[in-house]
Design a protein around this motif. Sequence first.
Motif, mmCIF file in Angstrom:
data_model
loop_
_atom_site.group_PDB
_atom_site.id
_atom_site.type_symbol
_atom_site.label_atom_id
_atom_site.label_comp_id
_atom_site.label_asym_id
_atom_site.label_seq_id
_atom_site.Cartn_x
_atom_site.Cartn_y
_atom_site.Cartn_z
ATOM 1 N N ALA A 208 9.874 -6.187 -0.699
ATOM 2 C CA ALA A 208 8.629 -5.796 -0.664
ATOM 3 C C ALA A 208 8.224 -5.821 0.183
ATOM 4 C CB ALA A 208 7.501 -7.674 -1.428
ATOM 5 N N LYS A 209 8.517 -5.994 1.769
ATOM 6 C CA LYS A 209 7.856 -5.724 2.450
ATOM 7 C C LYS A 209 8.768 -4.304 2.775
ATOM 8 C CE LYS A 209 9.181 -8.911 5.331
ATOM 9 N NZ LYS A 209 9.091 -10.000 6.279
ATOM 10 N N THR A 210 9.588 -3.457 2.698
ATOM 11 C CA THR A 210 10.093 -2.177 2.692
ATOM 12 C C THR A 210 9.471 -1.801 1.634
ATOM 13 O OG1 THR A 210 12.686 -4.038 3.279
ATOM 14 C CG2 THR A 210 12.465 -1.624 2.876
ATOM 15 N N PHE A 211 8.927 -2.207 0.725
ATOM 16 C CA PHE A 211 8.026 -1.317 0.144
ATOM 17 C C PHE A 211 6.567 -1.179 0.639
ATOM 18 C CE2 PHE A 211 11.973 -0.845 -2.786
ATOM 19 C CZ PHE A 211 12.094 -0.362 -3.352
ATOM 20 N N GLY A 212 6.044 -1.815 1.739
ATOM 21 C CA GLY A 212 4.775 -2.003 1.959
ATOM 22 C C GLY A 212 3.589 -2.754 1.953
ATOM 23 N N TYR A 213 4.507 -4.025 1.043
ATOM 24 C CA TYR A 213 3.296 -4.796 0.085
ATOM 25 C C TYR A 213 2.860 -5.625 1.512
ATOM 26 C CZ TYR A 213 2.035 -8.473 -2.720
ATOM 27 O OH TYR A 213 1.369 -9.441 -2.951
ATOM 28 N N ASP A 214 2.009 -6.176 1.662
ATOM 29 C CA ASP A 214 1.215 -6.435 2.849
ATOM 30 C C ASP A 214 0.992 -8.167 2.719
ATOM 31 O OD1 ASP A 214 -0.098 -7.613 5.373
ATOM 32 O OD2 ASP A 214 -2.093 -6.701 5.174
ATOM 33 N N PHE A 215 1.779 -8.458 3.062
ATOM 34 C CA PHE A 215 1.497 -10.752 2.833
ATOM 35 C C PHE A 215 0.521 -11.197 3.777
ATOM 36 C CE2 PHE A 215 5.467 -9.915 1.469
ATOM 37 C CZ PHE A 215 6.218 -10.602 0.364
ATOM 38 N N ALA A 216 0.003 -10.427 4.617
ATOM 39 C CA ALA A 216 -1.525 -11.148 5.228
ATOM 40 C C ALA A 216 -2.315 -10.975 4.082
ATOM 41 C CB ALA A 216 -1.576 -10.579 6.280
ATOM 42 N N HIS A 217 -2.646 -9.842 3.014
ATOM 43 C CA HIS A 217 -3.283 -10.314 1.792
ATOM 44 C C HIS A 217 -2.686 -9.886 0.455
ATOM 45 C CE1 HIS A 217 -5.505 -7.828 4.868
ATOM 46 N NE2 HIS A 217 -6.497 -8.671 4.749
ATOM 47 N N GLY A 218 -1.517 -11.097 0.704
ATOM 48 C CA GLY A 218 -0.900 -11.409 -0.852
ATOM 49 C C GLY A 218 0.071 -12.442 -0.699
ATOM 50 N N ARG A 219 1.218 -12.393 -2.173
ATOM 51 C CA ARG A 219 2.099 -14.032 -2.293
ATOM 52 C C ARG A 219 2.473 -13.192 -3.183
ATOM 53 N NH1 ARG A 219 0.257 -19.162 -1.436
ATOM 54 N NH2 ARG A 219 1.589 -19.597 -3.202
ATOM 55 N N ILE A 220 3.983 -14.015 -3.262
ATOM 56 C CA ILE A 220 4.520 -13.660 -4.551
ATOM 57 C C ILE A 220 4.748 -15.891 -5.213
ATOM 58 C CG2 ILE A 220 7.194 -13.290 -5.432
ATOM 59 C CD1 ILE A 220 7.345 -10.948 -3.112
ATOM 60 N N ASP A 438 14.163 3.899 4.779
ATOM 61 C CA ASP A 438 12.784 3.537 4.890
ATOM 62 C C ASP A 438 11.923 4.277 3.853
ATOM 63 O OD1 ASP A 438 10.166 4.606 6.153
ATOM 64 O OD2 ASP A 438 11.347 5.866 7.346
ATOM 65 N N LEU A 439 10.580 4.064 3.471
ATOM 66 C CA LEU A 439 9.647 4.219 1.938
ATOM 67 C C LEU A 439 8.995 4.740 2.740
ATOM 68 C CD1 LEU A 439 10.880 3.394 -0.341
ATOM 69 C CD2 LEU A 439 12.302 2.222 1.128
ATOM 70 N N SER A 440 8.482 4.891 3.582
ATOM 71 C CA SER A 440 6.941 5.297 4.458
ATOM 72 C C SER A 440 6.578 5.792 3.711
ATOM 73 C CB SER A 440 6.961 4.982 5.702
ATOM 74 O OG SER A 440 8.145 5.328 6.533
ATOM 75 N N GLY A 441 7.231 6.739 4.324
ATOM 76 C CA GLY A 441 6.820 8.622 3.761
ATOM 77 C C GLY A 441 6.699 8.612 2.101
ATOM 78 N N ALA A 442 7.490 8.197 1.406
ATOM 79 C CA ALA A 442 7.325 8.120 -0.058
ATOM 80 C C ALA A 442 5.944 7.955 -0.635
ATOM 81 C CB ALA A 442 8.273 7.147 -0.496
ATOM 82 N N THR A 443 5.815 6.006 -0.478
ATOM 83 C CA THR A 443 4.943 5.157 -0.483
ATOM 84 C C THR A 443 3.475 5.424 0.737
ATOM 85 O OG1 THR A 443 6.101 3.851 1.617
ATOM 86 C CG2 THR A 443 6.243 2.774 -0.393
ATOM 87 N N GLY A 444 3.946 6.172 1.712
ATOM 88 C CA GLY A 444 2.792 6.856 2.331
ATOM 89 C C GLY A 444 2.077 7.525 1.618
ATOM 90 N N TRP A 445 3.135 8.378 1.317
ATOM 91 C CA TRP A 445 1.752 9.839 0.054
ATOM 92 C C TRP A 445 1.771 9.651 -1.139
ATOM 93 C CZ3 TRP A 445 2.130 11.583 -5.312
ATOM 94 C CH2 TRP A 445 1.752 13.137 -5.167
ATOM 95 N N MET A 446 1.973 8.524 -1.671
ATOM 96 C CA MET A 446 1.451 7.992 -2.815
ATOM 97 C C MET A 446 -0.126 6.952 -2.169
ATOM 98 S SD MET A 446 3.023 8.218 -5.673
ATOM 99 C CE MET A 446 4.455 8.566 -6.760
ATOM 100 N N ALA A 447 0.090 6.279 -1.296
ATOM 101 C CA ALA A 447 -1.623 6.324 -0.828
ATOM 102 C C ALA A 447 -2.181 6.693 -0.779
ATOM 103 C CB ALA A 447 -0.824 5.039 0.161
ATOM 104 N N GLU A 448 -1.656 8.190 -0.025
ATOM 105 C CA GLU A 448 -2.850 9.094 0.746
ATOM 106 C C GLU A 448 -2.797 9.644 -0.772
ATOM 107 O OE1 GLU A 448 -5.180 11.547 3.088
ATOM 108 O OE2 GLU A 448 -3.827 9.732 3.508
#
Length: 490
Positions: A208-220, A438-448
């Motif tokens: 989940a962290k690899t895909f950019g999920y923020d555990f400071a504002h979430g939980r599983i 490294d998923l930051s490119g793909a997930t960053g594109w979706m975020a932006e």
Amino acid sequence: MSAYDDLIAYQHDTQALAEVMGRLGWDQETVMPRGAADQRSEEMAAMESVLHARRTDPRVGEWLQQAEAKDDVAKANLRLIRRHYDRAVKVPADLAKALAKATSRAQGIWAEARAAEDVDAFLPTLTEILRLRREEAAAIAGDADPYDALLQDYEPGTTGAEIEALFSRMRPRLVELRGKILSSGYDPEPLAGHFPETTQLLFTHEIAKTFGYDFAHGRIDKAVHPFSSGSGHDVRITTRVDESEPLGCLYSTIHEVGHGCYEQHIEDAYLLSVLGQGVSMGVHESQSRSYENQMGRSRAFTGWLFDKMRDTYGDLNLADADAFHAAVNRVRSGYIRTEADEVHYNLHILLRFDLERALIKGDLEVADLEAAWNDRFHADFGVAVDKPSNGMLQDVHWSVGLFGYFPTYTLGNVYAGCLFKTLREDLPEVDAQMAAGDLSGATGWMAENLQRHGGLHEPREIVERASRAPVSEGPLLDYLDAKFGAIYGL
């Protein structure tokens, strides 16, 4: 303060209360004691009464008449608040309260019936929920199609006829591809072994962290049926675990991470406003399905994932990364929608769409639903349903009144096809990145390009802005043909 300022301040508190009600729902499906179900249904009904009163307050109508929009954000706020207000005032308060109470109670009844494989134990509850939803649909629709009225809750601007036409265009190519795969003579070896629950949960936390999920504002957490909940700074997801089948937990988590990241990446300026959540369930599903499939099941990412799995669980029964990629994408006529491969998945949705549309219209009654489901499943998948938990009791949606939700899964797949085609054009290096974990490119594109906008644009508009092309099923079907053609040597 202006009428617009008064309206936005009032709406802020309404959204905050809605988030509290959502948290009650999350609690109910994760950690609430079983014996609290009846009390929780009363609590949910009381909260809905408060929210319905706020949503239909005559002052909202007055502010909407007087408010002036000075920019695009204000225009979007007024558009969405007016849409919600016009819908809410058509639904009697007693009906809104009854629906909240019935659907809250139904979750536990459905879960127990599913565990006991007892359809009859659930039918009275489902009958009551269907009656209430039909009544609500009639109140909203007037002389229009009642199913379309319910569909607007999940995918504004879309009709059942449009979805039916989309499915009709998709079905021939899906069925053709399915036939080629199943007659190819190749059946990938599935992943097998024992995968302890504790290890699975720790591993999915890392992914989940690899895909950019923020555990400071979430939980599983665990739930009978995985889901995501919340928006803004508190976005929670759930998963489920089978110790003999770790891919279910893994990809359910990645799917819900897609939902969660969408909510987490919306502009903070929209927090606790009508713009501060995903614009539709179809757009939401475009995120969860692209995270799960175009990213998570890609040959690039599964190559990296194969090594991570071996590091975590030791030697696997699969020889190499190619065998693992094939296992992750293995095509078979399984019962469970959430575990379905990408080729069969939309056939699962088409079945549910046709059945729920018939239920709302009155062409199908709850007493006949199991037989209708089983007959249709056998016709579409060539397999007889062996037990209710693999049939009409597998999904939570109807138990909580979500009639009109199912087709948004396929809309999400179509949107994801459009989005990822453009993402690949913009990021030619994306496969190399994913192969390195490294998923930051793909997930960053979706975020932006999509996620940060929240509800600023209409559903189809935001997809077309991001993909720079009209929405079409073509990119999804081309992606499926290419991917599974390569795996199965077609």
